[in-house]
Write an enzyme that holds these catalytic residues in place. Structure first.
Site, PDB file in Angstrom:
ATOM      1  N   PRO B   2      21.255  29.600  48.842  1.00  0.00           N
ATOM      2  CA  PRO B   2      22.701  29.409  48.845  1.00  0.00           C
ATOM      3  C   PRO B   2      23.492  30.663  48.437  1.00  0.00           C
ATOM      4  O   PRO B   2      22.994  31.487  47.676  1.00  0.00           O
ATOM      5  CB  PRO B   2      22.904  28.312  47.797  1.00  0.00           C
ATOM      6  CG  PRO B   2      21.565  27.697  47.579  1.00  0.00           C
ATOM      7  CD  PRO B   2      20.587  28.790  47.836  1.00  0.00           C
ATOM      8  N   GLU B  10      41.239  37.127  36.025  1.00  0.00           N
ATOM      9  CA  GLU B  10      40.597  38.229  35.307  1.00  0.00           C
ATOM     10  C   GLU B  10      40.662  37.999  33.808  1.00  0.00           C
ATOM     11  O   GLU B  10      41.507  37.260  33.310  1.00  0.00           O
ATOM     12  CB  GLU B  10      41.275  39.559  35.676  1.00  0.00           C
ATOM     13  CG  GLU B  10      42.724  39.638  35.307  1.00  0.00           C
ATOM     14  CD  GLU B  10      43.386  40.883  35.875  1.00  0.00           C
ATOM     15  OE1 GLU B  10      42.747  41.637  36.615  1.00  0.00           O
ATOM     16  OE2 GLU B  10      44.577  41.079  35.583  1.00  0.00           O
TER      17      GLU B  10
END
Lengths: 61, 61, 61, 61, 61, 61
Positions: B2, B10
């Site tokens: 996957p 941030e």
């Protein structure tokens, strides 16, 4: 369309990216039978602390 | 595969990201029955002026 | 935020996906210090003819 | 959900982004019949060396 | 560019999508100062078993 | 890494996709200086009612 998004580890030169988009576009147009004008490419550079493989950051490899 | 893409505001430390990719990889491998080596994670940090909820930038909240 | 996008080869059961999103969400909230309500996950299943590794479709491996 | 990801060439002001997310959210809520609170938008700015059209970087156009 | 990716729960009609792309494109062009021809939109519909919020599949809510 | 995501209008044959991933991988490895094993490609096919250009669905063009 086609839209191509490429995630890369940072560090390639502009010249490498210039050649990459030229050649990826050729690969797409010649196999998908579409004009080059239809191909948009977005390159996203990621720092080594933002990519992981097998649960470990690239920073730590 | 996957492939896991995580968009975050941030501000997390490298240590937080290190632990995050370790634990997300465990969660994926244990539920999807795949080896850890198969799991790639990309973290994308966004500034507060680049994320919006309900039509308002995070910057303005 | 965070937004998590997971690309998987098709074939997992709903029960596997149910457990996957539960555990991935726990992994994110515990390492990013955010409430579970903030975590959105999108799973995208891909057929074996739509994923390639090393230039070869999964279909052909 | 809905989740909206917008890739843009860098250079827009915060005021332009503020107005953009406000108006895109209105467009989505009014046509998808969902509350504004459900709409998350992520803006991604790309440098001109990271976008290509027709095989040529924006940098070179 | 701009490229807009919209993830939606399945169930909207074609008429809703037609109106959505028209209005989202207007919202982008008027705030980013770009021509409509530059705007590409991709809609991705997800089944309720492929979206989760707070660790729970939409299917189970 | 690199991870390549390609959004295409539906309708290409498996043979076209097979050739596409082979050639895109070559283009990436030769310009980014990475082994083919490092390149993952995900193809996403979209129906004509899920792609828009200039505010109009492909379906209506």
């Amino acid at each position: 369309m086609p839209i191509v998004q490429i995630d890369l580890i940072e560090g390639r030169t502009t010249e490498q990216k210039r050649e990459m988009v030229k050649r990826v576009t050729e690969a797409i147009t010649q196999t998908a039978n579409c004009p080059a004008e239809a191909v948009t490419i977005v390159i996203r550079e990621a720092a080594k602390q933002h990519i992981a493989k097998a649960g470990t950051l690239m920073l730590d490899k």
